[in-house]
Design a protein around this motif. Structure first.
Motif, PDB file in Angstrom:
ATOM      1  N   PHE A 205      -0.088  13.232  -9.191  1.00 36.24           N
ATOM      2  CA  PHE A 205      -0.539  11.879  -9.519  1.00 36.24           C
ATOM      3  C   PHE A 205      -2.023  11.962  -9.832  1.00 36.24           C
ATOM      4  O   PHE A 205      -2.783  12.600  -9.107  1.00 36.24           O
TER       5      PHE A 205
ATOM      6  N   TYR B 277      -5.527   9.693 -11.116  1.00 36.92           N
ATOM      7  CA  TYR B 277      -6.101   8.374 -11.301  1.00 36.92           C
ATOM      8  C   TYR B 277      -7.280   8.502 -12.255  1.00 36.92           C
ATOM      9  O   TYR B 277      -8.222   9.238 -11.970  1.00 36.92           O
TER      10      TYR B 277
ATOM     11  N   VAL C 178      -5.281  13.312  -8.068  1.00 32.95           N
ATOM     12  CA  VAL C 178      -5.364  12.926  -6.653  1.00 32.95           C
ATOM     13  C   VAL C 178      -4.358  13.751  -5.855  1.00 32.95           C
ATOM     14  O   VAL C 178      -4.633  14.188  -4.743  1.00 32.95           O
TER      15      VAL C 178
ATOM     16  N   GLY D  47      -5.756  12.591  -0.045  1.00 32.45           N
ATOM     17  CA  GLY D  47      -4.633  12.087  -0.842  1.00 32.45           C
ATOM     18  C   GLY D  47      -3.481  11.611   0.028  1.00 32.45           C
ATOM     19  O   GLY D  47      -2.398  11.326  -0.483  1.00 32.45           O
ATOM     20  N   LYS D  48      -3.705  11.496   1.329  1.00 30.35           N
ATOM     21  CA  LYS D  48      -2.628  11.101   2.243  1.00 30.35           C
ATOM     22  C   LYS D  48      -2.107   9.701   1.926  1.00 30.35           C
ATOM     23  O   LYS D  48      -0.905   9.482   1.827  1.00 30.35           O
ATOM     24  N   THR D  49      -3.034   8.758   1.769  1.00 32.50           N
ATOM     25  CA  THR D  49      -2.604   7.380   1.512  1.00 32.50           C
ATOM     26  C   THR D  49      -1.934   7.254   0.149  1.00 32.50           C
ATOM     27  O   THR D  49      -0.957   6.519  -0.007  1.00 32.50           O
ATOM     28  N   THR D  50      -2.438   7.989  -0.827  1.00 34.11           N
ATOM     29  CA  THR D  50      -1.802   7.982  -2.156  1.00 34.11           C
ATOM     30  C   THR D  50      -0.374   8.505  -2.049  1.00 34.11           C
ATOM     31  O   THR D  50       0.558   7.923  -2.620  1.00 34.11           O
TER      32      THR D  50
ATOM     33  N   SER E  59       1.697   5.823  -0.656  1.00 33.84           N
ATOM     34  CA  SER E  59       1.921   4.737  -1.613  1.00 33.84           C
ATOM     35  C   SER E  59       2.999   5.112  -2.613  1.00 33.84           C
ATOM     36  O   SER E  59       3.767   4.264  -3.064  1.00 33.84           O
TER      37      SER E  59
ATOM     38  N   THR F 152       6.423   5.040  -0.743  1.00 35.39           N
ATOM     39  CA  THR F 152       6.865   3.667  -0.487  1.00 35.39           C
ATOM     40  C   THR F 152       7.043   2.886  -1.782  1.00 35.39           C
ATOM     41  O   THR F 152       7.354   1.703  -1.757  1.00 35.39           O
ATOM     42  N   ARG F 153       6.802   3.540  -2.915  1.00 37.27           N
ATOM     43  CA  ARG F 153       6.968   2.938  -4.241  1.00 37.27           C
ATOM     44  C   ARG F 153       6.081   1.713  -4.439  1.00 37.27           C
ATOM     45  O   ARG F 153       6.442   0.770  -5.130  1.00 37.27           O
ATOM     46  N   LEU F 154       4.939   1.738  -3.844  1.00 41.56           N
ATOM     47  CA  LEU F 154       3.962   0.701  -4.145  1.00 41.56           C
ATOM     48  C   LEU F 154       3.599   0.843  -5.621  1.00 41.56           C
ATOM     49  O   LEU F 154       3.406  -0.126  -6.328  1.00 41.56           O
ATOM     50  N   TYR F 155       3.502   2.079  -6.067  1.00 36.12           N
ATOM     51  CA  TYR F 155       3.432   2.348  -7.498  1.00 36.12           C
ATOM     52  C   TYR F 155       4.115   3.678  -7.750  1.00 36.12           C
ATOM     53  O   TYR F 155       4.272   4.490  -6.845  1.00 36.12           O
ATOM     54  N   ASP F 156       4.546   3.903  -8.970  1.00 35.66           N
ATOM     55  CA  ASP F 156       5.246   5.160  -9.196  1.00 35.66           C
ATOM     56  C   ASP F 156       4.973   5.781 -10.565  1.00 35.66           C
ATOM     57  O   ASP F 156       5.817   6.453 -11.114  1.00 35.66           O
ATOM     58  N   ARG F 157       3.790   5.567 -11.069  1.00 34.01           N
ATOM     59  CA  ARG F 157       3.435   6.225 -12.318  1.00 34.01           C
ATOM     60  C   ARG F 157       2.971   7.633 -11.969  1.00 34.01           C
ATOM     61  O   ARG F 157       1.802   7.860 -11.696  1.00 34.01           O
TER      62      ARG F 157
END
Lengths: 261, 266
Positions: free
Chosen positions: A30, A32, A37, A60-63, A66, A69-74
């Motif tokens: 991923f 950014y 990241v 990069g733990k929180t990323t 995320s 949890t599919r908060l975003y998935d690009r």
């Protein structure tokens, strides 16, 4: 250095049907705005396994959380929870996932019971089942008597335990905790770490526990060291320590990330 | 059934929060009442309102601005619940909503409807006090405005939702209040009829005609007198649909608007 990642589809093709991993991440990257990241993350967590994701702040733990949890998935790569791909079967995947976020997420003005009932509703649970589970899980985290108390009246450690009970209400296969001990005093922190270890051992829930605090690692845990978006080590405490040719997991963490634990 | 339970859970939480936050309720009531009692009283003499539909007689200015103030209550509530969404996300509870296994669009609509219901409760409380203050409104109108209130709530709620999907921090939100709420309210038919605005400035009148909030206010105004304004209602419905579609797109995980916001926090 990342642990071996089996492709579940190839296993199925051979006709075997072993229980799918609680979490299966393969080739996950991923970035950014051009800055990577996460870079080529591969990770599998078996049922009932307790994995500590160790990494300094900004690793990069929180990323990673995320994305799971599919908060975003690009992103590039695949993530599956209990055999369900997060992108193609988000409902099945998220139904098997419990999360304790880094920031507190309880409504302070509502009671413990109201907060938990809201979560049960988000999972579409019928009222009676929800009430049973709420009582059961609160009891499990030692908060049985606090159902009707406002969250505001609870201490930081108690709020965290309510959040853990909340994450378990829908009986997930995988429990994610993102630095859950932030802001807790030493004693509550130790209690919480011990507590979740016991839950994992007794209930068979797989746990992914992110932290930058080395003393939260227990001897039987699997350790994943994440640094600047890459997995630097993955294995049992003994294996990671031996591979780094040092005496303790703290020294291994320091050697791998260049940071004092 | 699962959807219904989830939906009710979201609505119930919003109502509970509303009941707990009495300060917010009082503020929501005081704001339009100050306009009604202080502003309208002062303007009564200065501003004659000629007969124009849906009114059949001369009316007092206080009566004229009631639909505008109803719109104001809903506009503030819509923006406030999106403000709470920006805040929720910082605190993480938006994440709690979004990790529910149900489709994200459904979750956002549930949240939107919940906010709308809260705004309707506020509107009726406001109308009750206005009646006690002596404002005479047609009795049937109280019931007839209900669908119009629902539509207006959805429209301003969708706008708030859309804004919350790309506002990163609370600080930016104060700016949006200034650049969204005030222009929407003042450049509309809430305080003055369009023909009155046109006398002052044809440009402002034109802007007010294009402002969807004007149409929400007119829809409520006609409904209050048991009349149905097709044009206004159509514009409100169309605007809501567009705003809601954009908001759902904004919260779509693949679009990465959330990524832009959260990745920078690390």
């Amino acid at each position: 250095m990342a642990g071996p990642v089996d492709d579940p589809r190839s296993v199925c093709a051979e006709g075997h049907r072993p229980a799918p991993a609680a979490l299966e991440i393969a080739g996950l990257s991923f970035s950014y705005s051009g800055r990577p990241v996460l870079d080529g993350i591969g990770l599998a967590i078996a049922r009932g396994e307790f994995v500590v994701l160790l990494g300094p702040n900004g690793a990069g733990k929180t990323t990673l959380f995320s994305l799971v949890t599919r908060l975003y998935d690009r992103r590039v790569g695949s993530i599956a929870i209990d055999g369900h791909d997060v992108r193609s079967e988000p409902r099945a995947a998220l139904a098997r996932l419990g999360v304790v976020f880094q920031q507190p997420t309880l409504d302070l003005d509502l009671t413990v019971g109201q907060n938990l009932a809201y979560h049960a509703a988000l999972h579409g649970m019928p009222g009676r089942l929800a009430n049973e589970r709420i009582a059961e899980k609160l009891d499990r985290v030692g908060m049985a008597g606090r159902l009707r108390d406002r969250v505001r009246t609870l201490s930081g450690g108690q709020r965290r335990r309510v959040e853990i009970a909340r994450a378990l209400i829908h009986a997930p296969r995988l429990l994610l905790l993102d630095e859950p001990t932030v802001g807790l005093d030493i004693r509550s922190r130790r209690d919480l770490v011990t507590h979740v270890h016991r839950l994992a051992a007794e209930d068979g829930v797989a746990v992914l526990w992110a932290t930058h605090l080395i003393d939260e690692v227990h001897d039987g845990d699997t350790v994943v060291v994440l640094d600047r978006g890459r997995i630097k080590a993955h294995g049992s405490v003994a294996a990671v320590t031996a591979e780094a040719r040092v005496a303790s997991i703290a020294a291994a963490f320091e050697a791998l990330t260049g940071m004092a634990a | 059934m699962i959807y219904l339970r989830c939906f009710w859970g979201v609505v119930w939480r919003e109502l509970l929060r509303f009941v707990q936050q009495r300060g917010r309720f009082v503020a929501a009531l005081v704001r339009p009442l100050v306009w009604l009692i202080v502003f309208a009283a002062g303007f009564r003499m200065a501003l004659g309102v000629a007969i124009s539909p849906p009114y059949q007689t001369y009316i007092l200015y206080e009566v004229y601005i009631i639909p505008g103030l109803i719109g104001m209550v809903q506009l503030f509530n819509g923006m406030q619940s999106s403000l709470s969404m920006v805040y929720d996300r910082e605190m993480g509870s938006m994440r709690v909503l979004l990790v529910s296994p149900l489709p994200r669009g459904f979750l956002l609509v549930a949240k939107l409807v919940a906010g709308t219901l809260v705004s309707i409760v506020q509107v009726y409380a406001f109308l009750l006090i206005a009646s006690l203050y002596g404002i005479r409104l047609p009795t049937n109108g109280f019931l007839m405005i209900l669908p119009a209130l629902f539509l207006t709530g959805l429209m301003v709620g969708s706008l708030g939702l859309l804004l919350s999907s790309f506002i990163k921090q609370l600080e930016n939100f104060a700016g949006v209040m200034n650049f969204v709420i005030f222009p929407m309210f003042f450049l509309s038919s809430a305080l003055y009829p369009i023909w009155r605005l046109r006398e002052a400035s044809p440009l402002i009148a034109r802007v007010a005609e294009l402002n969807p909030f004007t149409h929400a206010v007119e829809m409520i105004r006609f409904a209050l007198y048991s009349q149905f304004n097709w044009e206004a209602t159509g514009i409100v419905v169309a605007t809501s649909a567009v705003l809601l579609a954009l908001a759902i797109l904004g919260y779509n995980p693949a679009r990465g608007m959330m990524a832009r916001k959260t990745a920078t926090q690390e």
